[in-house]
Design an enzyme around this catalytic site. Structure first.
Site, short mmCIF file in Angstrom:
data_model
loop_
_atom_site.label_atom_id
_atom_site.label_comp_id
_atom_site.label_asym_id
_atom_site.label_seq_id
_atom_site.Cartn_x
_atom_site.Cartn_y
_atom_site.Cartn_z
N SER A 77 0.79 -1.24 0.00
CA SER A 77 0.00 0.00 0.00
C SER A 77 0.82 1.28 0.00
CB SER A 77 -0.95 0.02 1.19
OG SER A 77 -1.96 -0.93 0.96
N PHE A 125 -8.83 -12.46 1.43
CA PHE A 125 -7.71 -13.00 2.21
C PHE A 125 -8.13 -13.41 3.62
CE2 PHE A 125 -5.62 -10.01 -0.88
CZ PHE A 125 -5.27 -11.03 -1.76
N TYR A 131 -10.55 2.16 6.12
CA TYR A 131 -9.52 1.81 5.13
C TYR A 131 -10.06 0.79 4.13
CZ TYR A 131 -4.80 0.68 3.46
OH TYR A 131 -3.67 0.50 2.70
N ASN A 161 -9.05 -0.94 0.11
CA ASN A 161 -8.32 -0.98 -1.16
C ASN A 161 -9.18 -0.50 -2.32
OD1 ASN A 161 -5.61 -2.20 -0.64
ND2 ASN A 161 -6.87 -3.77 0.33
N THR A 210 2.46 2.64 5.14
CA THR A 210 2.86 1.27 5.46
C THR A 210 2.36 0.38 4.32
OG1 THR A 210 0.85 1.34 6.80
CG2 THR A 210 2.94 1.37 7.98
N GLY A 211 2.93 -0.80 4.21
CA GLY A 211 2.49 -1.73 3.19
C GLY A 211 2.51 -3.15 3.72
N SER A 215 5.24 -11.65 5.82
CA SER A 215 4.01 -10.91 6.14
C SER A 215 3.07 -11.86 6.86
CB SER A 215 3.35 -10.42 4.85
OG SER A 215 2.91 -11.53 4.09
N ASN A 216 1.89 -11.37 7.20
CA ASN A 216 0.89 -12.15 7.94
C ASN A 216 1.47 -12.62 9.28
OD1 ASN A 216 -1.79 -13.07 8.10
ND2 ASN A 216 -1.14 -15.15 7.61
S1 HEL Z 1 -3.77 -3.83 4.75
C1 HEL Z 1 -2.86 -2.66 5.77
C2 HEL Z 1 -1.79 -2.13 4.79
N1 HEL Z 1 -2.34 -2.20 3.48
C3 HEL Z 1 -3.60 -2.89 3.29
C4 HEL Z 1 -3.03 -3.48 2.05
C5 HEL Z 1 -1.77 -2.76 2.40
N2 HEL Z 1 -2.84 -4.88 1.96
C6 HEL Z 1 -3.84 -5.73 1.86
O1 HEL Z 1 -5.00 -5.37 1.81
C7 HEL Z 1 -3.39 -7.17 1.78
C8 HEL Z 1 -3.94 -7.90 2.88
C9 HEL Z 1 -3.50 -9.32 2.87
C10 HEL Z 1 -2.11 -9.47 3.40
C11 HEL Z 1 -1.86 -10.83 3.98
C12 HEL Z 1 -0.40 -10.83 4.43
O2 HEL Z 1 -0.12 -10.34 5.54
O3 HEL Z 1 0.42 -11.26 3.62
N3 HEL Z 1 -2.73 -11.05 5.12
C13 HEL Z 1 -3.69 -11.98 5.12
O4 HEL Z 1 -3.92 -12.73 4.20
C14 HEL Z 1 -4.49 -12.03 6.40
N4 HEL Z 1 -5.52 -13.05 6.39
C15 HEL Z 1 -3.83 -1.63 6.30
C16 HEL Z 1 -2.16 -3.38 6.90
C17 HEL Z 1 -1.32 -0.73 5.13
O5 HEL Z 1 -0.48 -0.67 6.00
O6 HEL Z 1 -1.81 0.26 4.55
O7 HEL Z 1 -0.68 -2.87 2.06
#
Ligand code: HEL
Length: 404
Positions: A98, A156, A195, A197, A335-336, A362-363
């Site tokens: 992001s 997700f 928030y 996407n 952040t991303g 991540s996750n």
């Molecule tokens: S989420 C956030 C962050 N943003 C938003 C966007 C981004 N990313 C996503 O929407 C991806 C979400 C899935 C990521 C995945 C992982 O961690 O790899 N997580 C899952 O599948 C959880 N079940 C608000 C944190 C931001 O900081 O702006 O980038």
């Protein structure tokens, strides 16, 4: 490894699926932010300890780069590739998730500067019939105040199977908007911060409609090339990261399960909301140039920096976050979180000190929370307070530090 050089000068784990929208309060009064020159020196020992902790919590590798008035500090821990065990390097490219949102907002704000876009106009003025509510404005979209549901919440809900289902998929922007519109909206237009996407998918549609070109062309011609960001790419729908990069590893939801190599993916589920590839040097240059006035007029930059408070430590402008640190300093960036990578990319208000910190997993909420400590080391120096407690990480919300 920790190193400092005088450079060439400036040029979701703990995932909360809460659908709580934060009522849009009046924009915050801007904190009294000291200039970068008045800050304590970065604490590279503290930064190294933050990255080491991220490795102990499951990240294969972590990197951080600080650019401060022409001086560069680099810190790395661990590996970029679990198979070859190659050490991660601060020059490695990665998926920025992001952080892409700031790039998309910059392009739209440039179009506003060129009188080709009115921020308070309805999205439907430019994209007739796209949205079921004519009241939703471009400004609300860029500030996550449209109320449009985040389709990624469902996509997700199961991290690995959800990712594998879209890893090679190619979506049109309109397909992603349709996914969102199947769900009720989270709030009335402008009534709350929530928030999503979806907002930045609409940003992509607007960019393409108003420029008559792809978002790739807009990013390249308006940002990457003018700033000479040589590590920064938009390759959608290609799945490969060009050149030298850190591989990204998704942490499965099941405790103890093997990390999933998520490096190769289209990131089509995100596109203008999250599909840019970059490096720490380029992200630092980007935010430094943005806050140094090289991309937008002072009036448009001021609009970008008009913040709605999200929680005690975070506020959101237009494609831009503000984080308020323990030492009273506020920093600006994004952040991303994209499968395989967490990124923090922030700078001081004057853009003269910038930090990018990345893990190649991540996750993993613990890692994400720990990495927030890199901001403290970079901008508060040794006066940083240790972050305690666990962050609230909302998939559709925000990343907040302790107590946030
Ligand atoms: S989420 C956030 C962050 N943003 C938003 C966007 C981004 N990313 C996503 O929407 C991806 C979400 C899935 C990521 C995945 C992982 O961690 O790899 N997580 C899952 O599948 C959880 N079940 C608000 C944190 C931001 O900081 O702006 O980038």
């Amino acid at each position: 490894m920790v190193s400092a050089t005088v450079g060439r000068g400036a040029v979701l784990g703990a995932v909360v699926l809460s659908l709580l929208a934060v009522p849009a309060r009046a924009a915050t009064s801007e904190p009294d932010t000291p200039t970068a020159a008045a800050l304590p020196a970065p604490d590279t020992t503290g930064l190294a300890s933050v990255l080491r902790t991220a490795l102990n919590q499951g990240a294969p590798g972590a990197l951080a780069r600080i650019d401060d008035h022409g001086k560069t500090y680099r810190v790395t821990k661990g590996v970029s590739d679990r198979s070859t065990q190659r050490a991660i390097a601060t020059g490695d490219r990665f998926r920025i998730g992001s952080v892409t949102k700031t790039f998309s907002a910059v392009v739209l704000l440039q179009l506003a500067d060129e009188h080709r876009l009115v921020l308070d106009a309805p999205v439907n003025r430019y994209l007739p019939g796209l949205l079921p509510d004519d009241r939703i404005t471009v400004r609300q979209v860029l500030g996550h105040r449209s109320g449009l549901y985040d389709y990624a919440n469902d996509m997700f809900a199961k991290s690995v199977s959800g990712f594998e289902a879209v890893r090679k998929k190619v979506f049109t922007y309109r397909q992603l908007v349709e996914l969102s519109l199947k769900k009720p909206r989270t709030n009335a237009p402008g009534a709350a911060y929530s928030y999503s996407n979806t907002n930045f998918v609409i940003a992509g549609l607007l960019i393409e409609k108003l420029t008559g070109h792809s978002v790739k062309a807009a990013y390249e011609n308006r940002v990457f090339k003018p700033l000479k960001l040589r590590d920064t790419f938009y390759v959608h729908p290609d799945t490969a990261i060009p050149g030298r990069y850190a591989r990204g590893y998704l942490t499965p939801d099941a405790a103890g399960a093997q990390l999933v190599d998520a490096t190769a993916q289209t990131v089509s589920w995100a596109q203008s909301a999250g599909a840019i590839i970059s490096s720490a040097r380029d992200l630092n240059s980007f935010y430094s140039a943005l806050f140094g006035g090289k991309l937008l007029s002072p009036a448009r930059l001021a609009e970008m920096e008009h913040f709605t408070q999200v929680n005690s430590t975070t506020a959101y402008g237009l494609g831009l976050r503000r984080r308020d640190l323990s030492c009273g300093v506020s920093v600006y960036g994004h952040t991303g979180a994209v499968q395989g990578y967490y990124t923090y990319a922030f700078a001081t208000k004057d853009g003269k000190r910038s930090l990018t910190a990345v893990t190649n997993t991540s996750n993993n909420g613990k890692v994400l929370n720990t990495l927030a400590g890199a901001l403290e080391s970079a901008f508060c120096g040794k006066s940083a307070k240790t972050l305690r407690g666990s962050a609230v990480v909302e998939r559709n919300g925000d990343v907040a530090s302790a107590g946030g």
